[in-house]
Design a protein around this motif. Structure first.
Motif, PDB file in Angstrom:
ATOM      1  N   THR A 185     -24.282 -13.858  35.404  1.00  0.00           N
ATOM      2  CA  THR A 185     -23.307 -13.135  35.415  1.00  0.00           C
ATOM      3  C   THR A 185     -23.467 -11.820  36.180  1.00  0.00           C
ATOM      4  OG1 THR A 185     -22.667 -13.752  33.230  1.00  0.00           O
ATOM      5  CG2 THR A 185     -21.333 -12.185  34.066  1.00  0.00           C
ATOM      6  N   ASN A 186     -22.364 -11.916  37.160  1.00  0.00           N
ATOM      7  CA  ASN A 186     -22.228 -10.627  38.082  1.00  0.00           C
ATOM      8  C   ASN A 186     -21.555  -9.443  37.063  1.00  0.00           C
ATOM      9  OD1 ASN A 186     -21.473  -8.362  39.625  1.00  0.00           O
ATOM     10  ND2 ASN A 186     -21.261  -9.563  41.265  1.00  0.00           N
ATOM     11  N   TYR A 187     -22.363  -8.823  36.292  1.00  0.00           N
ATOM     12  CA  TYR A 187     -21.701  -7.829  35.122  1.00  0.00           C
ATOM     13  C   TYR A 187     -20.413  -6.736  36.066  1.00  0.00           C
ATOM     14  CZ  TYR A 187     -25.387  -9.957  32.159  1.00  0.00           C
ATOM     15  OH  TYR A 187     -26.127 -10.750  31.710  1.00  0.00           O
ATOM     16  N   GLU A 188     -21.037  -6.399  37.108  1.00  0.00           N
ATOM     17  CA  GLU A 188     -20.184  -5.295  37.487  1.00  0.00           C
ATOM     18  C   GLU A 188     -18.636  -5.973  37.878  1.00  0.00           C
ATOM     19  OE1 GLU A 188     -21.879  -3.073  40.710  1.00  0.00           O
ATOM     20  OE2 GLU A 188     -23.183  -2.325  39.501  1.00  0.00           O
ATOM     21  N   ALA A 189     -18.759  -6.997  38.562  1.00  0.00           N
ATOM     22  CA  ALA A 189     -17.508  -7.934  38.690  1.00  0.00           C
ATOM     23  C   ALA A 189     -16.633  -8.337  37.592  1.00  0.00           C
ATOM     24  CB  ALA A 189     -17.825  -9.280  39.629  1.00  0.00           C
ATOM     25  N   GLU A 190     -17.386  -8.480  36.367  1.00  0.00           N
ATOM     26  CA  GLU A 190     -16.759  -8.741  35.238  1.00  0.00           C
ATOM     27  C   GLU A 190     -15.876  -7.626  34.474  1.00  0.00           C
ATOM     28  OE1 GLU A 190     -16.056 -11.692  33.326  1.00  0.00           O
ATOM     29  OE2 GLU A 190     -16.632 -12.596  35.272  1.00  0.00           O
ATOM     30  N   VAL A 191     -16.539  -6.511  34.564  1.00  0.00           N
ATOM     31  CA  VAL A 191     -16.029  -5.205  34.107  1.00  0.00           C
ATOM     32  C   VAL A 191     -14.814  -4.973  35.067  1.00  0.00           C
ATOM     33  CG1 VAL A 191     -16.540  -2.686  34.012  1.00  0.00           C
ATOM     34  CG2 VAL A 191     -18.243  -4.470  33.261  1.00  0.00           C
ATOM     35  N   GLU A 192     -15.166  -4.891  36.342  1.00  0.00           N
ATOM     36  CA  GLU A 192     -13.835  -4.681  37.250  1.00  0.00           C
ATOM     37  C   GLU A 192     -12.650  -5.528  36.754  1.00  0.00           C
ATOM     38  OE1 GLU A 192     -12.749  -4.742  41.732  1.00  0.00           O
ATOM     39  OE2 GLU A 192     -14.878  -4.305  41.213  1.00  0.00           O
ATOM     40  N   LYS A 193     -12.966  -6.867  36.560  1.00  0.00           N
ATOM     41  CA  LYS A 193     -11.926  -7.827  36.334  1.00  0.00           C
ATOM     42  C   LYS A 193     -11.112  -7.715  34.958  1.00  0.00           C
ATOM     43  CE  LYS A 193     -11.330 -12.935  35.616  1.00  0.00           C
ATOM     44  NZ  LYS A 193     -11.986 -14.326  35.083  1.00  0.00           N
ATOM     45  N   VAL A 194     -12.023  -7.469  34.024  1.00  0.00           N
ATOM     46  CA  VAL A 194     -11.290  -6.980  32.664  1.00  0.00           C
ATOM     47  C   VAL A 194     -10.681  -5.723  32.669  1.00  0.00           C
ATOM     48  CG1 VAL A 194     -11.980  -6.318  30.155  1.00  0.00           C
ATOM     49  CG2 VAL A 194     -13.143  -8.344  31.282  1.00  0.00           C
ATOM     50  N   LEU A 195     -11.166  -4.590  33.233  1.00  0.00           N
ATOM     51  CA  LEU A 195     -10.517  -3.131  33.314  1.00  0.00           C
ATOM     52  C   LEU A 195      -9.115  -3.509  33.927  1.00  0.00           C
ATOM     53  CD1 LEU A 195     -13.460  -0.727  33.880  1.00  0.00           C
ATOM     54  CD2 LEU A 195     -12.096  -1.035  31.838  1.00  0.00           C
ATOM     55  N   LYS A 196      -9.076  -4.127  35.101  1.00  0.00           N
ATOM     56  CA  LYS A 196      -7.918  -4.227  35.866  1.00  0.00           C
ATOM     57  C   LYS A 196      -6.809  -5.094  35.016  1.00  0.00           C
ATOM     58  CE  LYS A 196      -9.129  -4.048  40.709  1.00  0.00           C
ATOM     59  NZ  LYS A 196      -9.494  -4.778  41.915  1.00  0.00           N
ATOM     60  N   GLY A 197      -7.339  -6.263  34.396  1.00  0.00           N
ATOM     61  CA  GLY A 197      -6.591  -6.811  33.394  1.00  0.00           C
ATOM     62  C   GLY A 197      -5.861  -5.912  32.264  1.00  0.00           C
ATOM     63  N   LEU A 198      -6.541  -4.946  31.818  1.00  0.00           N
ATOM     64  CA  LEU A 198      -6.066  -3.994  30.820  1.00  0.00           C
ATOM     65  C   LEU A 198      -5.123  -2.681  31.496  1.00  0.00           C
ATOM     66  CD1 LEU A 198      -9.097  -3.873  28.522  1.00  0.00           C
ATOM     67  CD2 LEU A 198      -7.165  -5.476  28.249  1.00  0.00           C
ATOM     68  N   GLY A 199      -5.075  -2.850  32.447  1.00  0.00           N
ATOM     69  CA  GLY A 199      -3.898  -1.932  32.953  1.00  0.00           C
ATOM     70  C   GLY A 199      -4.730  -0.663  33.948  1.00  0.00           C
ATOM     71  N   PHE A 200      -5.807  -0.778  33.818  1.00  0.00           N
ATOM     72  CA  PHE A 200      -6.830   0.335  34.724  1.00  0.00           C
ATOM     73  C   PHE A 200      -6.683   0.137  36.130  1.00  0.00           C
ATOM     74  CE2 PHE A 200      -8.636   0.767  30.507  1.00  0.00           C
ATOM     75  CZ  PHE A 200      -8.500   2.184  30.522  1.00  0.00           C
ATOM     76  N   GLU A 201      -6.386   1.180  36.965  1.00  0.00           N
ATOM     77  CA  GLU A 201      -6.582   1.037  38.364  1.00  0.00           C
ATOM     78  C   GLU A 201      -8.017   1.242  39.003  1.00  0.00           C
ATOM     79  OE1 GLU A 201      -3.548   3.235  40.260  1.00  0.00           O
ATOM     80  OE2 GLU A 201      -2.032   2.622  38.889  1.00  0.00           O
ATOM     81  N   ARG A 202      -8.275   0.870  39.949  1.00  0.00           N
ATOM     82  CA  ARG A 202      -9.678   1.241  40.597  1.00  0.00           C
ATOM     83  C   ARG A 202      -9.934   2.720  40.592  1.00  0.00           C
ATOM     84  NH1 ARG A 202     -13.326  -2.207  43.484  1.00  0.00           N
ATOM     85  NH2 ARG A 202     -11.626  -3.484  43.721  1.00  0.00           N
TER      86      ARG A 202
END
Length: 587
Positions: free
Chosen positions: A180-197
């Motif tokens: 897994t690309n962990y950083e990509a997964e974290v970014e995907k989940v955080l965006k899904g929960l409403g966080f902006e970059r």
């Protein structure tokens, strides 16, 4: 990042045959592990005869149940029954006095405690990456072990063989993890929960309770757990956050066990209810609302059996008393005495026997419009909370302030209370006497007074209400009433502050998240009192069940605006589901 076969290349130079065997065994272990992983979760966790005792008191004993793969369990019971303790035992945070919890060693259990554990010195991204702490630690240990294998030469020693066994054991686990690309997964989940970059690099301390809860939930999501344990997850969460959590638990989670005083939330997500009461549990394959009916039926049967048993005991005791000392009846008397000694007395489950109904003192009449807001703007530096907000609240209205955390609900209340500066006009009406319950209200209590003294200093308008009965309705009984406020828990202080407020003669009540830490019984008492309150009510709450049937108008805070909805909370939520939140905020 998966350990490659290159990690073992140095060993083939030392003893190639052994390494070949080792590799084959590692592959077999890995394949068998992956195969087994698809089969083992018919039962996730077994709780086996656990008991907890402390200070000579038994909290519960011989509690046994299983958690299956798709169970969504509500863990219910009064405060102090042991619900959180059971959750912590399953999460392996604490150990039971006796008994144990078993399950597949590969099962992943994620635990969200009632009080958040996020640190204030890290960013949102750094905190979320902690979801992979175990994997990163495994990789670090494997690297260190492989380094030792490279430099050590004691191939025949027991320590060296233990090193080989540890590498094998860790490799078995590590190879089973999908690359897994962990950083990509974290970014995907955080965006899904409403966080902006731009939020990724902000400190967690900058976020409200609801958003910090989302960070913890992001970590849980990334772990892809087999069992999720949640202790009061909706405290400090706004309605949108709760709806997201419901959707995640229903559609994405495997097994779930939750403690919550949010009745609607529990009903929406669960298919099973376990009640902790009087040191034991009752297990119902039913949602919370249905469980209440089943529990009432159970207690009715218990009461009937108890009464029959008491008649049986009385009849036999009468026989014993009548014929004690009668020679011809000696054997019968002794037989009945032994029978009664061995008889297991039927217990009736705890039930709320309090008939107390709180009533507010009669409200002095206020002006027709207790609160008038015109073109109100509030900013903190460059951050605009809301701008040109207007609202009129009439005498006797019961309204709710709703919206995402950080959108200005509490800020508007602080403006009404004249605690902050602002631009625009805000008028508090003639003869408006405001009672205000802030989120930190508990901290304002006199810590040197006892629980009883805190309430005793308030004159009760209704002479029929006794202070001890009043405190008992809010779960302060016996020695609890003599405790100093400073030794109370946060939840206990909240309950005490609420009692204090409910007895003040006011005609405008402003309550900011009053139901956090309150159980369903206490919330029902407060809701009934507020429903009968003849003054004006402004209520900030994420608790839909509490708002339902209580407020008739909703002010929605979001996108720097305040919108008025002439409908109750059910109508408002129905409207929001017809139009997505993003559409509403972009209008």
């Amino acid at each position: 990042m998966i350990l490659s076969t290159n990690h073992y290349s140095h060993l083939s130079l030392i003893f190639p045959a052994s390494i070949l065997v080792f590799k084959i065994l590692a592959i077999i272990y890995t394949l068998s592990f992956i195969f087994a992983a698809n089969l083992i979760f018919l039962i996730v966790i077994n709780v086996n005869n656990i008991s907890v005792s402390f200070g000579g008191t038994t909290l519960f004993s011989d509690v046994t149940f299983s958690i299956n793969e798709n169970d969504k369990i509500a863990l219910m019971g009064k405060n102090g029954a042991g619900k959180s303790t059971i959750l912590k035992i399953i999460a392996d945070v604490i150990k039971p006095t006796s008994g144990n919890v078993t399950g597949p060693k590969e099962a992943v259990i994620a635990y969200l405690p009632q009080h958040l554990l996020t640190h204030d010195q890290v960013t949102v991204f750094e905190e979320t990456m902690k979801a992979f702490a175990e994997v990163n630690q495994m990789q670090k240990e494997l690297d260190e072990l492989n380094e030792q294998l490279t430099i050590r030469t004691d191939y025949e020693s027991d320590d060296y063989m233990k090193l080989i066994e540890r590498v094998s054991e860790l490799s078995e686990k590590f190879y089973s993890i999908e690359e897994t690309n962990y950083e990509a997964e974290v970014e995907k989940v955080l965006k899904g929960l409403g966080f902006e970059r731009k939020d990724f690099t902000r400190q967690t301390s900058e976020f409200s309770g609801g958003w910090r809860m989302r960070i913890e939930l992001a970590k849980i999501l990334l772990k892809k757990p087999d069992l999720i344990l949640l202790d009061e997850p909706t405290n400090h969460m706004d309605i949108e956050s709760i709806q997201w959590l419901e959707d995640f638990l229903i559609n994405s989670a495997k097994a779930v066990m939750v403690i919550s005083h949010d009745r609607t939330f529990v009903d929406n997500i669960t298919n099973r209810t376990i009640e902790v009461t009087m040191g034991r549990i009752y297990d119902y394959k039913a949602k919370y609302t249905h469980y209440l009916q089943l529990r009432a039926d159970r207690r009715l049967h218990q009461l009937k059996a108890y009464e029959e048993q008491q008649r049986f005991i009385a009849d036999n005791q009468e026989f014993i008393d009548r014929f004690r000392g009668t020679y011809s009846k000696t054997l019968q008397v002794q037989s009945r005495v032994k029978m009664l000694e061995k008889l297991e007395i039927i217990e009736i489950d705890e039930v709320d026997t309090s008939a107390l109904r709180l009533k507010f003192p009669p409200s002095p009449r206020s002006g027709q419009y207790p609160v008038i807001v015109e073109e109100l703007t509030k900013s903190y530096g460059n951050h605009v909370v809301f701008e040109k907000a207007s609202m009129v609240i009439e005498r006797g209205e019961k309204v709710a302030f709703v919206g995402k955390n950080g959108e200005g609900k509490s800020t508007m209340i602080k403006a009404i209370m004249n605690e902050i500066d602002f631009e625009g006009s805000l008028k508090v009406g003639h003869n408006a006497k405001i009672g205000y319950f802030a989120q930190n209200q508990a901290a304002l209590l006199d810590e040197n007074l006892t629980v009883f003294e805190t309430i005793d200093q308030i004159p009760l308008s209704d002479g029929t209400v006794k202070i001890k009965d009043l405190l008992g309705a809010f779960m302060f009984s016996g020695d609890d009433t003599t405790k100093k406020v400073k030794v109370l828990s946060g939840g206990e202080k909240t309950r005490l502050a609420m009692i204090k407020l409910l007895l003040e003669p006011v005609n405008v009540l402003i309550l900011d998240e009053p139901t956090n830490h309150l159980d369903m019984k206490t919330k029902d008492i407060i809701k009934d009192a507020l429903r009968d309150f003849d003054g004006t009510l402004i209520l900030v709450s994420h608790d839909r069940d509490f708002l339902d049937g209580l407020v008739k108008k909703v002010f929605e805070f979001g996108n720097k605006r305040v919108r008025e909805h002439f409908e109750d909370i059910k109508g408002f939520l129905a409207y929001k589901k017809m139009n997505s939140l993003k559409e509403i905020e972009q209008n």
